[in-house]
Design an enzyme around this catalytic site. Structure first.
Site, PDB file in Angstrom:
ATOM      1  N   LYS A 118      53.366  41.963  38.388  1.00 31.45           N
ATOM      2  CA  LYS A 118      53.924  40.652  38.709  1.00 31.45           C
ATOM      3  C   LYS A 118      55.338  40.502  38.155  1.00 31.45           C
ATOM      4  O   LYS A 118      56.181  39.842  38.761  1.00 31.45           O
ATOM      5  CB  LYS A 118      53.012  39.530  38.194  1.00 31.45           C
ATOM      6  CG  LYS A 118      51.697  39.505  38.958  1.00 31.45           C
ATOM      7  CD  LYS A 118      51.013  38.160  38.984  1.00 31.45           C
ATOM      8  CE  LYS A 118      49.874  38.183  39.998  1.00 31.45           C
ATOM      9  NZ  LYS A 118      48.771  37.308  39.740  1.00 31.45           N
ATOM     10  N   LYS A 178      43.916  36.686  48.143  1.00 25.90           N
ATOM     11  CA  LYS A 178      44.028  35.297  48.588  1.00 25.90           C
ATOM     12  C   LYS A 178      45.476  34.832  48.541  1.00 25.90           C
ATOM     13  O   LYS A 178      45.816  33.826  49.137  1.00 25.90           O
ATOM     14  CB  LYS A 178      43.121  34.397  47.773  1.00 25.90           C
ATOM     15  CG  LYS A 178      43.276  34.491  46.269  1.00 25.90           C
ATOM     16  CD  LYS A 178      42.374  33.457  45.646  1.00 25.90           C
ATOM     17  CE  LYS A 178      41.584  33.925  44.462  1.00 25.90           C
ATOM     18  NZ  LYS A 178      42.367  34.157  43.263  1.00 25.90           N
ATOM     19  N   LYS A 237      45.335  45.673  48.294  1.00 19.98           N
ATOM     20  CA  LYS A 237      44.102  44.871  48.120  1.00 19.98           C
ATOM     21  C   LYS A 237      44.126  43.618  48.988  1.00 19.98           C
ATOM     22  O   LYS A 237      45.174  42.968  49.099  1.00 19.98           O
ATOM     23  CB  LYS A 237      44.010  44.458  46.639  1.00 19.98           C
ATOM     24  CG  LYS A 237      42.714  43.799  46.267  1.00 19.98           C
ATOM     25  CD  LYS A 237      42.716  43.345  44.816  1.00 19.98           C
ATOM     26  CE  LYS A 237      43.204  41.921  44.692  1.00 19.98           C
ATOM     27  NZ  LYS A 237      42.754  41.197  43.509  1.00 19.98           N
TER      28      LYS A 237
HETATM   29  P1  ATP Z   1      44.018  37.581  44.356  1.00 16.80           P
HETATM   30  O1  ATP Z   1      43.063  37.542  45.523  1.00 16.80           O
HETATM   31  O2  ATP Z   1      45.020  36.482  44.404  1.00 16.80           O
HETATM   32  O3  ATP Z   1      44.592  38.940  44.137  1.00 16.80           O
HETATM   33  P2  ATP Z   1      42.349  38.029  42.104  1.00 16.80           P
HETATM   34  O4  ATP Z   1      41.553  39.087  42.725  1.00 16.80           O
HETATM   35  O5  ATP Z   1      43.276  38.443  41.025  1.00 16.80           O
HETATM   36  O6  ATP Z   1      43.162  37.189  43.134  1.00 16.80           O
HETATM   37  P3  ATP Z   1      40.085  36.309  41.674  1.00 16.80           P
HETATM   38  O7  ATP Z   1      39.899  35.601  42.930  1.00 16.80           O
HETATM   39  O8  ATP Z   1      39.875  35.526  40.433  1.00 16.80           O
HETATM   40  O9  ATP Z   1      41.513  36.906  41.497  1.00 16.80           O
HETATM   41  O10 ATP Z   1      39.149  37.557  41.685  1.00 16.80           O
HETATM   42  C1  ATP Z   1      37.825  37.311  41.573  1.00 16.80           C
HETATM   43  C2  ATP Z   1      37.029  38.552  41.543  1.00 16.80           C
HETATM   44  O11 ATP Z   1      36.985  39.106  42.853  1.00 16.80           O
HETATM   45  C3  ATP Z   1      37.573  39.626  40.623  1.00 16.80           C
HETATM   46  O12 ATP Z   1      36.487  40.256  40.008  1.00 16.80           O
HETATM   47  C4  ATP Z   1      38.266  40.557  41.558  1.00 16.80           C
HETATM   48  O13 ATP Z   1      38.271  41.872  41.067  1.00 16.80           O
HETATM   49  C5  ATP Z   1      37.396  40.441  42.799  1.00 16.80           C
HETATM   50  N1  ATP Z   1      38.185  40.700  43.994  1.00 16.80           N
HETATM   51  C6  ATP Z   1      39.220  39.956  44.470  1.00 16.80           C
HETATM   52  N2  ATP Z   1      39.738  40.517  45.574  1.00 16.80           N
HETATM   53  C7  ATP Z   1      39.007  41.634  45.805  1.00 16.80           C
HETATM   54  C8  ATP Z   1      39.051  42.654  46.801  1.00 16.80           C
HETATM   55  N3  ATP Z   1      39.949  42.639  47.750  1.00 16.80           N
HETATM   56  N4  ATP Z   1      38.128  43.637  46.741  1.00 16.80           N
HETATM   57  C9  ATP Z   1      37.181  43.655  45.775  1.00 16.80           C
HETATM   58  N5  ATP Z   1      37.098  42.747  44.802  1.00 16.80           N
HETATM   59  C10 ATP Z   1      38.000  41.745  44.805  1.00 16.80           C
END
Ligand code: ATP
Ligand code: LTN
Length: 326
Positions: free
Chosen positions: A111, A195, A192
Protein backbone atom coordinates in the site's frame (compact mmCIF):
# COMPACT_ATOMS: atom_id res chain seq x y z
CA UNK A 1 -13.26 -27.51 22.18
CA UNK A 2 -10.66 -25.66 20.09
CA UNK A 3 -11.44 -22.06 19.17
CA UNK A 4 -11.57 -20.52 15.68
CA UNK A 5 -11.69 -16.76 15.20
CA UNK A 6 -11.79 -14.49 12.18
CA UNK A 7 -13.05 -11.14 10.93
CA UNK A 8 -13.79 -9.39 7.62
CA UNK A 9 -13.24 -5.65 7.41
CA UNK A 10 -16.29 -3.58 6.50
CA UNK A 11 -14.22 -1.37 4.22
CA UNK A 12 -16.17 -2.48 1.15
CA UNK A 13 -18.85 -4.93 0.11
CA UNK A 14 -18.10 -8.60 0.81
CA UNK A 15 -17.08 -10.58 -2.26
CA UNK A 16 -17.02 -14.14 -3.50
CA UNK A 17 -13.39 -14.12 -2.28
CA UNK A 18 -14.46 -13.18 1.27
CA UNK A 19 -17.03 -15.99 1.18
CA UNK A 20 -14.63 -18.66 -0.04
CA UNK A 21 -11.49 -17.56 1.83
CA UNK A 22 -13.02 -16.87 5.23
CA UNK A 23 -16.81 -17.19 5.75
CA UNK A 24 -17.14 -20.64 4.18
CA UNK A 25 -14.33 -21.96 6.36
CA UNK A 26 -16.08 -20.67 9.47
CA UNK A 27 -19.32 -22.25 8.30
CA UNK A 28 -17.62 -25.59 7.64
CA UNK A 29 -15.95 -25.58 11.07
CA UNK A 30 -18.81 -24.19 13.15
CA UNK A 31 -20.10 -27.57 14.34
CA UNK A 32 -16.77 -28.68 15.71
CA UNK A 33 -15.17 -25.51 17.04
CA UNK A 34 -15.93 -22.75 19.47
CA UNK A 35 -16.32 -20.11 16.76
CA UNK A 36 -15.79 -16.35 17.02
CA UNK A 37 -16.67 -14.21 14.01
CA UNK A 38 -16.47 -10.46 14.33
CA UNK A 39 -16.54 -7.25 12.31
CA UNK A 40 -13.12 -5.53 12.47
CA UNK A 41 -14.60 -2.08 12.04
CA UNK A 42 -11.64 -0.37 13.73
CA UNK A 43 -9.52 -1.87 10.97
CA UNK A 44 -11.81 -0.35 8.34
CA UNK A 45 -10.96 3.22 9.43
CA UNK A 46 -7.25 2.74 8.73
CA UNK A 47 -8.26 4.16 5.34
CA UNK A 48 -10.77 7.02 5.02
CA UNK A 49 -14.43 5.94 5.24
CA UNK A 50 -17.68 7.82 4.82
CA UNK A 51 -19.28 7.54 8.31
CA UNK A 52 -22.83 6.85 7.09
CA UNK A 53 -21.66 4.28 4.56
CA UNK A 54 -19.45 2.56 7.13
CA UNK A 55 -22.31 2.34 9.61
CA UNK A 56 -24.58 0.78 6.98
CA UNK A 57 -21.90 -1.67 5.87
CA UNK A 58 -21.19 -2.92 9.38
CA UNK A 59 -24.81 -3.99 9.70
CA UNK A 60 -24.91 -5.34 6.19
CA UNK A 61 -21.87 -7.52 6.81
CA UNK A 62 -23.35 -9.08 9.93
CA UNK A 63 -26.50 -9.79 7.92
CA UNK A 64 -24.35 -11.39 5.25
CA UNK A 65 -22.48 -13.56 7.74
CA UNK A 66 -25.82 -14.99 8.82
CA UNK A 67 -27.15 -15.23 5.27
CA UNK A 68 -24.05 -17.22 4.27
CA UNK A 69 -24.96 -19.88 6.82
CA UNK A 70 -23.14 -18.70 9.94
CA UNK A 71 -25.35 -20.01 12.74
CA UNK A 72 -25.70 -17.48 15.58
CA UNK A 73 -26.22 -20.35 18.04
CA UNK A 74 -22.87 -21.83 17.11
CA UNK A 75 -20.87 -18.59 16.75
CA UNK A 76 -20.06 -15.62 18.93
CA UNK A 77 -20.66 -12.63 16.64
CA UNK A 78 -19.60 -9.11 17.65
CA UNK A 79 -18.28 -5.71 16.61
CA UNK A 80 -14.68 -4.93 17.42
CA UNK A 81 -15.48 -1.28 18.19
CA UNK A 82 -18.10 -2.25 20.79
CA UNK A 83 -15.46 -3.99 22.83
CA UNK A 84 -12.97 -1.44 24.16
CA UNK A 85 -10.44 -4.07 25.18
CA UNK A 86 -9.23 -4.76 21.64
CA UNK A 87 -7.62 -1.34 21.31
CA UNK A 88 -6.26 -1.54 24.87
CA UNK A 89 -4.51 -4.84 24.28
CA UNK A 90 -3.29 -3.57 20.94
CA UNK A 91 -1.44 -0.75 22.71
CA UNK A 92 0.37 -3.15 25.05
CA UNK A 93 1.31 -5.36 22.09
CA UNK A 94 2.51 -2.36 20.06
CA UNK A 95 4.94 -1.72 22.87
CA UNK A 96 6.38 -5.24 22.54
CA UNK A 97 6.57 -5.27 18.72
CA UNK A 98 9.63 -4.10 16.83
CA UNK A 99 9.46 -1.48 14.08
CA UNK A 100 11.44 -3.90 11.91
CA UNK A 101 8.94 -6.74 12.06
CA UNK A 102 5.94 -4.45 11.58
CA UNK A 103 7.71 -2.87 8.58
CA UNK A 104 8.06 -6.25 6.91
CA UNK A 105 4.30 -6.75 6.51
CA UNK A 106 3.77 -7.05 2.75
CA UNK A 107 0.24 -5.63 2.75
CA UNK A 108 1.53 -2.41 4.33
CA UNK A 109 4.53 -2.34 1.99
CA UNK A 110 2.28 -2.80 -1.08
CA UNK A 111 0.00 0.00 0.00
CA UNK A 112 2.85 2.41 0.74
CA UNK A 113 4.86 1.52 -2.37
CA UNK A 114 2.32 3.42 -4.46
CA UNK A 115 3.57 6.58 -2.78
CA UNK A 116 0.19 7.33 -1.15
CA UNK A 117 0.08 9.24 2.11
CA UNK A 118 -1.06 6.57 4.58
CA UNK A 119 -2.19 6.69 8.21
CA UNK A 120 -0.15 5.44 11.17
CA UNK A 121 -3.11 3.10 11.79
CA UNK A 122 -2.38 1.30 8.54
CA UNK A 123 1.09 0.56 9.89
CA UNK A 124 -0.06 -0.69 13.31
CA UNK A 125 -3.04 -2.54 11.79
CA UNK A 126 -1.48 -6.04 12.08
CA UNK A 127 -0.83 -5.45 15.80
CA UNK A 128 -4.50 -4.67 16.39
CA UNK A 129 -5.22 -7.86 14.47
CA UNK A 130 -2.86 -9.73 16.84
CA UNK A 131 -4.84 -8.27 19.76
CA UNK A 132 -8.12 -9.44 18.18
CA UNK A 133 -6.75 -12.98 18.06
CA UNK A 134 -4.79 -13.17 21.33
CA UNK A 135 -7.49 -11.56 23.46
CA UNK A 136 -9.58 -14.73 23.15
CA UNK A 137 -6.77 -17.30 22.97
CA UNK A 138 -7.89 -18.44 19.51
CA UNK A 139 -6.36 -21.73 18.33
CA UNK A 140 -7.09 -21.32 14.62
CA UNK A 141 -7.59 -18.27 12.42
CA UNK A 142 -9.34 -19.15 9.12
CA UNK A 143 -8.14 -16.65 6.50
CA UNK A 144 -7.19 -16.32 2.85
CA UNK A 145 -3.51 -16.55 1.97
CA UNK A 146 -3.05 -12.74 2.01
CA UNK A 147 -3.58 -12.73 5.79
CA UNK A 148 -1.16 -15.56 6.62
CA UNK A 149 1.72 -13.21 7.34
CA UNK A 150 -0.40 -11.21 9.76
CA UNK A 151 -1.38 -14.33 11.72
CA UNK A 152 2.29 -15.31 11.83
CA UNK A 153 3.08 -11.91 13.31
CA UNK A 154 0.42 -12.56 15.98
CA UNK A 155 2.19 -15.84 16.77
CA UNK A 156 5.58 -14.12 17.07
CA UNK A 157 4.14 -11.43 19.32
CA UNK A 158 2.49 -14.06 21.55
CA UNK A 159 5.61 -16.22 21.79
CA UNK A 160 7.76 -13.23 22.74
CA UNK A 161 5.26 -11.94 25.29
CA UNK A 162 5.00 -15.37 26.92
CA UNK A 163 8.80 -15.66 27.14
CA UNK A 164 9.16 -12.25 28.70
CA UNK A 165 6.18 -12.20 31.05
CA UNK A 166 5.26 -15.87 31.54
CA UNK A 167 2.60 -18.00 29.83
CA UNK A 168 -0.25 -15.64 28.92
CA UNK A 169 -1.40 -16.19 25.35
CA UNK A 170 -2.30 -19.26 23.34
CA UNK A 171 -0.26 -19.50 20.14
CA UNK A 172 -2.66 -19.26 17.16
CA UNK A 173 -2.30 -20.93 13.78
CA UNK A 174 -3.59 -19.67 10.42
CA UNK A 175 -6.07 -21.99 8.68
CA UNK A 176 -5.69 -21.54 4.95
CA UNK A 177 -8.15 -23.44 2.73
CA UNK A 178 -6.33 -25.93 0.42
CA UNK A 179 -8.49 -24.69 -2.49
CA UNK A 180 -9.74 -21.10 -2.69
CA UNK A 181 -7.11 -19.38 -0.52
CA UNK A 182 -6.84 -16.71 -3.20
CA UNK A 183 -9.76 -16.21 -5.55
CA UNK A 184 -8.54 -14.11 -8.44
CA UNK A 185 -9.95 -11.04 -10.16
CA UNK A 186 -12.03 -12.14 -13.17
CA UNK A 187 -10.53 -9.50 -15.45
CA UNK A 188 -6.95 -9.70 -14.14
CA UNK A 189 -6.59 -13.30 -12.94
CA UNK A 190 -3.09 -12.77 -11.59
CA UNK A 191 -4.49 -10.33 -8.98
CA UNK A 192 -6.61 -11.15 -5.91
CA UNK A 193 -10.34 -10.56 -6.27
CA UNK A 194 -10.78 -7.56 -4.04
CA UNK A 195 -13.66 -5.47 -2.76
CA UNK A 196 -11.55 -2.38 -3.32
CA UNK A 197 -10.89 -3.19 -6.98
CA UNK A 198 -11.50 -0.39 -9.46
CA UNK A 199 -12.79 -2.67 -12.22
CA UNK A 200 -16.24 -3.81 -11.10
CA UNK A 201 -16.30 -6.55 -13.77
CA UNK A 202 -13.45 -8.36 -12.03
CA UNK A 203 -15.14 -8.76 -8.64
CA UNK A 204 -18.36 -10.52 -7.69
CA UNK A 205 -20.06 -8.97 -4.68
CA UNK A 206 -22.31 -11.15 -2.54
CA UNK A 207 -25.12 -8.66 -3.10
CA UNK A 208 -24.58 -8.39 -6.87
CA UNK A 209 -27.63 -9.00 -9.02
CA UNK A 210 -27.23 -12.73 -9.95
CA UNK A 211 -27.81 -11.90 -13.63
CA UNK A 212 -24.99 -9.35 -13.58
CA UNK A 213 -22.79 -11.86 -11.74
CA UNK A 214 -23.43 -14.40 -14.50
CA UNK A 215 -22.35 -11.83 -17.06
CA UNK A 216 -19.16 -11.17 -15.11
CA UNK A 217 -18.29 -14.88 -15.20
CA UNK A 218 -19.15 -15.11 -18.92
CA UNK A 219 -16.75 -12.23 -19.67
CA UNK A 220 -13.96 -13.52 -17.40
CA UNK A 221 -10.50 -13.30 -18.95
CA UNK A 222 -9.09 -16.73 -19.88
CA UNK A 223 -6.46 -17.72 -22.47
CA UNK A 224 -6.44 -18.74 -26.12
CA UNK A 225 -5.62 -22.45 -25.70
CA UNK A 226 -9.23 -23.64 -25.23
CA UNK A 227 -8.03 -26.49 -23.00
CA UNK A 228 -9.67 -26.91 -19.59
CA UNK A 229 -6.87 -27.67 -17.14
CA UNK A 230 -6.06 -26.64 -13.57
CA UNK A 231 -2.75 -24.83 -13.93
CA UNK A 232 -2.73 -21.60 -11.90
CA UNK A 233 0.67 -20.46 -13.25
CA UNK A 234 0.03 -20.86 -16.97
CA UNK A 235 -3.77 -20.74 -17.01
CA UNK A 236 -4.77 -18.42 -14.16
CA UNK A 237 -8.17 -17.48 -15.58
CA UNK A 238 -9.41 -21.03 -16.19
CA UNK A 239 -7.89 -22.27 -12.91
CA UNK A 240 -9.74 -19.50 -11.08
CA UNK A 241 -13.07 -20.54 -12.61
CA UNK A 242 -12.42 -24.19 -11.70
CA UNK A 243 -11.53 -23.13 -8.16
CA UNK A 244 -14.70 -21.09 -7.77
CA UNK A 245 -16.78 -24.03 -8.99
CA UNK A 246 -14.94 -26.49 -6.70
CA UNK A 247 -15.43 -24.31 -3.62
CA UNK A 248 -19.08 -23.49 -4.23
CA UNK A 249 -20.02 -27.11 -4.90
CA UNK A 250 -17.69 -28.64 -2.27
CA UNK A 251 -15.97 -30.75 -4.91
CA UNK A 252 -12.26 -31.63 -5.11
CA UNK A 253 -10.41 -29.57 -7.70
CA UNK A 254 -9.17 -32.76 -9.45
CA UNK A 255 -12.76 -33.95 -9.83
CA UNK A 256 -13.84 -30.58 -11.23
CA UNK A 257 -10.97 -30.68 -13.70
CA UNK A 258 -12.01 -34.17 -14.85
CA UNK A 259 -15.69 -33.22 -15.09
CA UNK A 260 -14.95 -30.32 -17.42
CA UNK A 261 -11.98 -31.69 -19.37
CA UNK A 262 -13.93 -31.96 -22.62
CA UNK A 263 -15.77 -28.65 -22.28
CA UNK A 264 -14.92 -25.58 -24.29
CA UNK A 265 -14.44 -22.33 -22.35
CA UNK A 266 -17.92 -21.02 -23.19
CA UNK A 267 -19.69 -24.08 -21.78
CA UNK A 268 -17.43 -24.17 -18.71
CA UNK A 269 -18.24 -20.54 -18.00
CA UNK A 270 -21.97 -21.25 -18.28
CA UNK A 271 -21.72 -23.96 -15.60
CA UNK A 272 -19.67 -21.75 -13.29
CA UNK A 273 -22.01 -18.81 -13.87
CA UNK A 274 -25.00 -20.95 -12.91
CA UNK A 275 -23.43 -22.12 -9.65
CA UNK A 276 -22.38 -18.57 -8.76
CA UNK A 277 -25.83 -17.16 -9.54
CA UNK A 278 -27.55 -19.87 -7.49
CA UNK A 279 -25.21 -19.22 -4.56
CA UNK A 280 -25.92 -15.48 -4.67
CA UNK A 281 -29.68 -16.00 -5.02
CA UNK A 282 -29.79 -18.24 -1.97
CA UNK A 283 -27.64 -15.83 0.12
CA UNK A 284 -29.71 -12.84 -0.95
CA UNK A 285 -33.04 -14.49 -0.12
CA UNK A 286 -31.84 -15.23 3.41
CA UNK A 287 -30.31 -11.75 3.67
CA UNK A 288 -33.67 -10.10 2.95
CA UNK A 289 -35.32 -12.08 5.75
CA UNK A 290 -32.50 -11.25 8.15
CA UNK A 291 -32.41 -7.49 7.61
CA UNK A 292 -36.13 -7.17 8.08
CA UNK A 293 -35.95 -8.91 11.50
CA UNK A 294 -34.35 -7.95 14.86
CA UNK A 295 -31.84 -10.74 14.72
CA UNK A 296 -28.78 -8.59 13.94
CA UNK A 297 -29.17 -6.50 17.10
CA UNK A 298 -29.94 -9.53 19.24
CA UNK A 299 -26.87 -11.37 18.00
CA UNK A 300 -24.57 -8.35 18.39
CA UNK A 301 -25.84 -7.55 21.90
CA UNK A 302 -25.19 -11.12 23.01
CA UNK A 303 -21.74 -11.06 21.37
CA UNK A 304 -20.81 -7.74 22.97
CA UNK A 305 -21.77 -8.87 26.47
CA UNK A 306 -19.98 -12.22 26.22
CA UNK A 307 -16.77 -10.98 24.62
CA UNK A 308 -16.51 -7.92 26.86
CA UNK A 309 -16.47 -10.16 29.93
CA UNK A 310 -13.91 -12.51 28.44
CA UNK A 311 -11.70 -9.73 27.16
CA UNK A 312 -11.80 -7.88 30.51
CA UNK A 313 -10.45 -10.96 32.26
CA UNK A 314 -7.68 -11.37 29.71
CA UNK A 315 -6.64 -7.73 29.74
CA UNK A 316 -6.53 -7.74 33.53
CA UNK A 317 -4.11 -10.68 33.39
CA UNK A 318 -1.98 -8.86 30.81
CA UNK A 319 -1.89 -5.63 32.82
CA UNK A 320 -0.95 -7.62 35.91
CA UNK A 321 1.89 -9.36 34.06
CA UNK A 322 3.38 -6.12 32.75
CA UNK A 323 2.95 -4.27 36.06
CA UNK A 324 0.06 -2.00 35.16
CA UNK A 325 -1.74 -2.06 38.52
CA UNK A 326 -1.65 -0.40 41.90
P1 ATP B 1 -9.87 -6.49 0.01
O1 ATP B 1 -10.96 -7.32 -0.61
O2 ATP B 1 -10.19 -5.03 0.00
O3 ATP B 1 -8.51 -6.83 -0.52
P2 ATP B 1 -9.19 -7.89 2.39
O4 ATP B 1 -9.15 -9.21 1.77
O5 ATP B 1 -7.89 -7.31 2.81
O6 ATP B 1 -9.93 -6.82 1.51
P3 ATP B 1 -11.28 -8.61 4.23
O7 ATP B 1 -12.52 -8.43 3.49
O8 ATP B 1 -11.30 -8.19 5.65
O9 ATP B 1 -10.08 -7.82 3.63
O10 ATP B 1 -10.85 -10.10 4.11
C1 ATP B 1 -11.61 -10.99 4.79
C2 ATP B 1 -11.10 -12.37 4.65
O11 ATP B 1 -11.40 -12.85 3.35
C3 ATP B 1 -9.60 -12.51 4.84
O12 ATP B 1 -9.36 -13.69 5.54
C4 ATP B 1 -9.09 -12.60 3.44
O13 ATP B 1 -7.90 -13.35 3.38
C5 ATP B 1 -10.23 -13.33 2.75
N1 ATP B 1 -10.29 -12.96 1.35
C6 ATP B 1 -10.56 -11.73 0.83
N2 ATP B 1 -10.48 -11.76 -0.51
C7 ATP B 1 -10.16 -13.03 -0.85
C8 ATP B 1 -9.93 -13.70 -2.09
N3 ATP B 1 -10.00 -13.06 -3.22
N4 ATP B 1 -9.65 -15.02 -2.05
C9 ATP B 1 -9.60 -15.70 -0.88
N5 ATP B 1 -9.78 -15.13 0.31
C10 ATP B 1 -10.05 -13.81 0.34
N1 LTN C 1 -6.81 -7.99 8.68
C1 LTN C 1 -7.89 -8.80 8.25
C2 LTN C 1 -9.15 -8.59 9.04
C3 LTN C 1 -8.94 -8.93 10.47
C4 LTN C 1 -8.78 -10.25 11.01
C5 LTN C 1 -8.58 -10.05 12.41
C6 LTN C 1 -8.79 -11.52 10.46
C7 LTN C 1 -8.83 -8.05 11.49
N2 LTN C 1 -8.61 -8.72 12.66
C8 LTN C 1 -8.37 -11.14 13.26
C9 LTN C 1 -8.58 -12.60 11.33
C10 LTN C 1 -8.37 -12.40 12.70
C11 LTN C 1 -8.13 -8.48 6.78
O1 LTN C 1 -7.76 -7.48 6.30
N3 LTN C 1 -8.74 -9.34 6.08
Amino acid sequence: MKKTLTGLKPSGELTLGSLIGAIKQMRDYQDNYNSYLFVPDLHAITVPQDPEELKARIRKNVGLYLACGIDPHKNTIYLQSENLYHANLSWVLECTTYMGEASRMTQYKDKTSKGENVSVGLFTYPILMAADILLYDADYVPVGIDQKQHVELARDIAIRFNKRFGATFNIPEPLIPPTGAKIMDLQEPTKKMSKSSENYKGTILLLDDPIQAKKKIMSAVTDSENLVKYDPINKPGISNLLTIYACLTDTKIEDVETKFQDYNYGSLKKEVALVVANTLTSIQQKYQEIISSNIIDEVLDAGRIKTTQEAATKLKEVYHKVGLER
